[in-house]
Design an enzyme around this catalytic site. Structure first.
Site, PDB file in Angstrom:
ATOM      1  N   LYS A 102      12.201   0.255 114.182  1.00  0.00           N
ATOM      2  CA  LYS A 102      12.176  -1.008 113.437  1.00  0.00           C
ATOM      3  C   LYS A 102      12.171  -0.671 111.944  1.00  0.00           C
ATOM      4  O   LYS A 102      11.532   0.298 111.518  1.00  0.00           O
ATOM      5  CB  LYS A 102      10.908  -1.779 113.820  1.00  0.00           C
ATOM      6  CG  LYS A 102      10.789  -3.167 113.212  1.00  0.00           C
ATOM      7  CD  LYS A 102       9.502  -3.848 113.712  1.00  0.00           C
ATOM      8  CE  LYS A 102       9.331  -5.247 113.159  1.00  0.00           C
ATOM      9  NZ  LYS A 102       8.095  -5.890 113.639  1.00  0.00           N
ATOM     10  N   SER A 177       8.810 -10.412 115.561  1.00  0.00           N
ATOM     11  CA  SER A 177       9.698  -9.968 114.515  1.00  0.00           C
ATOM     12  C   SER A 177      10.497  -8.704 114.874  1.00  0.00           C
ATOM     13  O   SER A 177      11.453  -8.357 114.175  1.00  0.00           O
ATOM     14  CB  SER A 177       8.881  -9.675 113.247  1.00  0.00           C
ATOM     15  OG  SER A 177       7.999  -8.600 113.472  1.00  0.00           O
ATOM     16  N   SER A 201       4.520  -9.403 117.749  1.00  0.00           N
ATOM     17  CA  SER A 201       5.888  -9.016 117.380  1.00  0.00           C
ATOM     18  C   SER A 201       6.503  -7.901 118.217  1.00  0.00           C
ATOM     19  O   SER A 201       7.699  -7.617 118.080  1.00  0.00           O
ATOM     20  CB  SER A 201       5.944  -8.624 115.901  1.00  0.00           C
ATOM     21  OG  SER A 201       5.959  -9.786 115.106  1.00  0.00           O
TER      22      SER A 201
END
Ligand SMILES: [Zn+2]
Lengths: 538, 498
Positions: A102, A177, A201
């Site tokens: 990420k 997210s 997330s």
């Protein structure tokens, strides 16, 4: 759509390794394999370059529509893979396995934006501990995945850069997210990925894309080098195709780090072995608490019936494996959402203060006509997106003198109450004690792109079930438990702090039982569907 | 610089009572910074002592320096403070380029040390200064404003920031308001900072060099009408970077505020800057008051919980503190309270101590520093420690007198040479030819000449007025330009005349 293995063989100088990969079965293209299968392939003679190229090909073919990645550097990835091959390391431990990170994870010399324009062009001079550990283990970085700006969001639609689509349905969100990571893994563009979880997330996007995603005990995976959103909540964790894969990735990144003061100095529990034992399917002696406040009687408003049905079936399956199931009430969980939306923005308002255009990243308006305050203000005005600004304003207000006690102070008290509810469930001495708590991971399946962008409160509700574990710092895993309207549903398993192994054990038991009943792995449904669609189109 | 209206100092005190308060920042001399491993050495090339943590790069996290925590606790203990059993760091949020994270990691409502005190003496009177808190924080970077006339941000072409200082551990020591100092307020403020500096130096936790900024002072001052019940609005004067400035800034603010109040105006609560050259203060940020720092507990650090046993050990191993040392030295050196106070004020206690340590008898060391050397410092308009003579050289001088190589009068000439940079005392004696004369031909000739040149005096002496011999001794000393030993000369005269 998928990249056949002989593509990889073309680049591997005919050593026969890739051919043996192919011989493993009808679905065993590299990009639909589990990590344990990839490890076996490497041991059987496939090279890291084979695997890396297969994923890079898929990225080249599909990421234009999927939008999972923000940065991919095929050349460097192949060089890294070749170096691992040359050193003879491929197949030992995680060496030679590709991985996606990420974009909140700081990577030396590799662009890192946290999904924000304000960090556009920044080349970090150091590696996050998570990145360093994966590098040290010999993994190959495929790229950095898309995310909601500064991890603020539940759909990845708050990315400053691009839209990410759900591989199960391109008109749906991939969760957030960590939506770039979830889309990449579910879509076969990475075998596994690192996500971060502040209020859900990792778990929410994992649930919405049919992955296993685990949020570790707070303090058990280093936060050093994760671009901070909410320091007291942020945790990095694995997102993978299977429970065992997730456990392997977690073991590679977890454990004490002297660079993170909040890192807990105790040995990591044995995770992969717990997953293997769990997969044997015997849960007798285990007590499972179903949290009433998360979709139970009187608390089902906002939960889709399909989600609740899949959840109930999964709980029944756990019971059939020998677990004792009882309902548990955690009244303070009802207050998790407001408490979270005070604590996280408060910390964020301070964490994001460093983005002022002085030292790195974007700088706007420095043309000699404006003073420093104006340049800082313009940089932040143009560098941050609307959701980030919303939370900075919210947090600034909540921390301001005269309001601190009423907002931040109260929210911290709620946090204590939520911890007490967990403790009461896990530690009570009166025989009502449970080993794990379960709930749906999300109230709904993946919603359509754009459906909630103009309604922050509706967007925030996507994290309803995942917030309590975040606020209490306890571990929680999301594991697939079926489809509703053709979209994945996740079951969340929460355990006491430092008992992450329990999450893996129970999740693996559920996964194995479901796979056995289905006859194939959960994600294979997606692979087959994609293959059918491709054939149909042809 | 300043067109402030000022009231005559003595007049201020007829109408107002001053209330002072001091916030002192001490940069600790730890090897590494507060939250990272970077070096703290002063004077390195800009931005060479930095890392992701002290540059506030995204993702970097702090780890607290235990040596700094220990040093802070020791300062707290030396000031008689209560040491917290549990406390936290806090974030002080504000935007400024010299704070890399957009907040300063400090302590807010849970300081490490609280409720101490420090007694200081001014003109024989003791004033108790209550210490409100001692807490630990990190220093900021330094802004360098390039171009423009003033070196300040306004008018500068551009600004550069040096983050070498960012993250150096900083201890803030805050007094409670000090009432009752009256006319002595400037001296009490100075004496407090002096004493605090001595303590920190004795603890060995900082080099406390005000000129390098490792000890910095903010002086708070407000006035109340004599007999009034309420204190007025206070100002906070920053940049007060020498002991003398502490005194001058208090004096100036008393005179300025009195003039404002006399005119029936209100004191603005503001930050003021002290100007070394004019001795005046000028208005700084008045919006300071409006700044809301939005303090909250630092989530990136775990709470500090100093172990009771550890604190007890630190308390038991504190060195002899300056006050106790002074009592002991006064006795050992035979100093009066006034002399001790004077030495302290002159910053000369260590000079005497070092002179004694270099072998001089305490009485001689004291005599030289308090007498001849003090007079010369005064004549030159410098502080005693600034004189170009070392305690070792003074001890050597004392040794030469004791050995009879020189006498007191010659010693002063030797001192001239030392101060002029001609080398150590022995070398000056040699080069200037200042040794006492033995019974040499030269001295014999001088004695004979004196006898021959003053027959009337000789007659008086021989007639029984022995004290008249002094005039002949004086004549010999004059001829030999003080190099003769008076006792020897007297004996030689007696041998010849009696
Ligand atoms: Zn540093």
């Amino acid at each position: 759509m998928s990249s056949p293995v002989n593509d990889a063989r073309a680049s591997s100088a005919g050593d026969g390794g890739a051919e043996r990969v192919r011989s493993r079965g009808e679905d065993s293209t590299v990009t639909s394999m589990t990590v344990t299968e990839l490890q076996a392939a490497l041991k059987d003679g496939a090279t890291s370059v084979d695997l890396t190229r297969a994923y890079l090909d898929r990225i080249a073919a599909d990421d234009g529509t999927l939008g999972a990645y923000l940065h991919v550097d095929p050349e460097t990835a192949l060089e890294t893979a070749a170096a691992v091959d040359a050193a003879g390391r491929a197949g030992t431990g995680l060496a030679g396995l590709p991985v996606a990170l990420k974009d909140v994870v700081v990577t030396e010399g590799v662009p890192t934006t946290s999904g924000s324009k304000i960090l556009q062009g920044w080349l970090p001079p150091y590696d996050a501990t998570v990145a360093a550990r994966l590098k040290g283990a010999g993994t190959v970085l495929l790229g950095k995945t898309n995310m909601d700006e500064f991890a603020m969001g539940s759909s990845t639609e708050n990315s400053a850069y691009r839209v990410t689509r759900n591989p199960w349905n391109p008109e749906r969100i991939p969760g957030g997210s960590s939506g770039g990571s979830s889309a990449a893994v579910a879509g076969g563009l990475a075998p596994w990925a690192i996500g971060t979880d502040t209020g859900g997330s990792i778990r929410q996007p994992a649930a919405l894309t049919g992955l296993v995603g685990h949020k570790p005990t707070y303090g058990s995976v280093s936060r050093y080098g994760l671009i901070a959103f909410s320091s007291s909540l942020d945790q990095a964790g694995p997102m993978a195709r299977t429970v065992l894969d997730a456990a392997l990735l977690h073991e590679a990144i977890g454990g004490h780090d002297p660079l993170d003061s909040t890192s807990i100095d105790v040995p990591l529990p044995v995770l992969a072995e717990s997953a293997r034992r769990g997969a044997a399917g015997d849960l007798s002696g285990l007590t499972v608490g179903v949290v009433r406040e998360l979709g139970g009687d009187g608390h089902a408003e906002g939960y889709e019936t399909g989600v609740l049905a899949r959840f109930a079936e999964a709980v029944a399956l756990l019971e059939s494996l020998g677990a004792e199931v009882r309902e548990v009430s955690c009244p303070a969980f009802d207050l998790a959402l407001p408490a979270y939306y005070l604590i996280a923005p408060s910390e964020a308002s301070s964490n994001l203060a460093r983005f002022d255009g002085v030292r790195y990243g974007l700088r706007v308006g420095d043309d000699g006509t404006r003073d420093l305050d104006e340049v800082m203000a313009l940089t932040r005005e143009q560098g941050f997106g609307p959701e980030v600004k919303r939370r900075i304003i919210l947090g600034t207000y909540a921390l301001s003198s005269g309001y601190y006690e009423a907002y931040y102070g109260q929210a911290q008290k709620v946090r204590t109450l939520i911890s007490r509810d967990f403790n009461a469930a896990f530690d009570s001495a009166d025989g009502s004690r449970v080993d794990v708590l379960v709930s749906p991971t999300t109230p709904t399946v993946a919603f359509p792109l754009g459906a909630r962008v103009d309604d922050p409160i509706a967007m925030y509700a996507a994290d309803l079930c995942t917030l309590p574990a975040s606020l209490a710092g306890v571990p929680a895993i999301s594991v697939p438990c079926g489809l509703s309207d053709g979209l994945p549903v996740g079951l969340q398993i929460m355990a006491p702090a430092l008992a992450d192994d329990r999450c893996y054990r129970v999740a693996a038991a559920l996964e194995a039982a479901q796979d056995a009943a289905r006859g194939f792995r959960f994600l294979d449904q997606l692979t087959r569907r994609t293959a059918d669609a491709t054939e149909g189109a042809a | 610089m300043s067109a402030d209206k000022l009231v005559d100092y003595d007049e201020v005190l007829t109408r107002y009572e001053p209330l002072i308060g001091l916030e002192t920042h001490v940069e600790l001399g730890t090897a590494s910074k507060m939250f990272c491993g970077c070096s703290t050495v002063f004077g390195a090339e800009p931005n060479t002592q930095t890392c992701p943590v002290c540059l506030g790069l995204p993702g970097a996290l702090p780890v607290a320096n235990e040596a700094a925590i220990e040093a802070t606790i020791r300062i707290g203990l030396a000031l008689g403070c209560r040491i917290a059993t549990w406390c936290r760091f806090a974030r002080k949020n504000y935007f400024y380029p010299d704070i890399p994270k957009g907040f300063q990691t400090s302590q807010y409502d849970e300081p490490l040390c609280t409720a101490g005190h420090l007694d200081v003496e001014v003109d024989g009177e003791t004033y108790r200064v209550e210490i409100e808190r001692v807490h630990l924080e990190e220093d900021t970077g330094k802004n360098l404003h390039v171009g423009g006339a003033t070196g300040r941000i306004h008018g500068a072409d551009h600004s550069l920031v040096d983050y070498n200082r960012a993250g150096i551990p900083l201890v803030e020591i805050v007094t409670r308001p000090i009432p009752g100092a009256g006319a002595k307020a400037p001296e009490v403020a100075r004496a407090y900072v002096t004493e605090l500096r001595e303590i920190v130096k004795t603890l060995g936790v900082s080099d406390v060099k005000m000129e390098q900024g490792s000890l910095r002072c903010d002086v708070n001052l407000s006035l109340a009408p004599v007999g009034g019940l309420e204190w007025g609005t206070r100002t906070e004067t920053k940049n007060v970077n020498s002991l003398r400035s502490v005194e001058r800034s208090v004096r100036y603010e008393m005179r300025r505020q009195a003039a404002v109040l006399d005119d029936g105006l209100r004191i603005v609560q503001e930050t003021r800057h002290f100007h070394e050259d004019t001795g005046s203060t000028s208005s700084g940020r008045s919006k300071e008051e409006a700044t809301d720092y939005r303090y909250f507990p630092e989530p990136d650090l775990v709470p500090l919980a100093p172990d009771e046993e550890w604190v007890a050990k630190l308390a038991a191993t504190l060195p002899e503190l300056p006050a106790a040392r002074r009592v002991r030295l006064s006795e050992e050196w035979g100093l009066s309270a006034t002399e001790m106070a004077w030495l302290l004020n002159a910053g000369a206690l260590d000079l005497v101590g070092d002179t004694v340590a270099a072998g001089a008898p305490p009485a001689d060391a004291r005599k030289w520093w308090l007498g001849e050397l003090a007079r010369r410092a005064n004549d030159a308009g410098v502080e005693l420690p600034e004189l170009a003579v070392t305690p070792g050289q003074v001890a050597e001088l004392v040794g030469l007198v004791a050995a009879g190589t020189i006498n007191d009068q010659l010693a002063r000439q030797v001192l001239d040479g030392v101060l002029a940079g001609e080398g150590d005392p022995a070398a000056v004696v040699e080069s200037r030819g200042l040794a006492v004369m033995g019974e040499s031909d030269e001295l014999v000739a001088a004695v004979d000449a004196a006898i021959a040149g003053a027959p009337d005096v000789v007659a008086k002496v021989q007639g029984g007025k022995v004290q008249a011999l002094g005039a002949l001794v004086g004549a010999v000393m004059k001829t030999t330009r003080g190099k003769a030993d008076a006792a020897t000369v007297k004996r030689m005269l007696e041998e010849r005349l009696l």
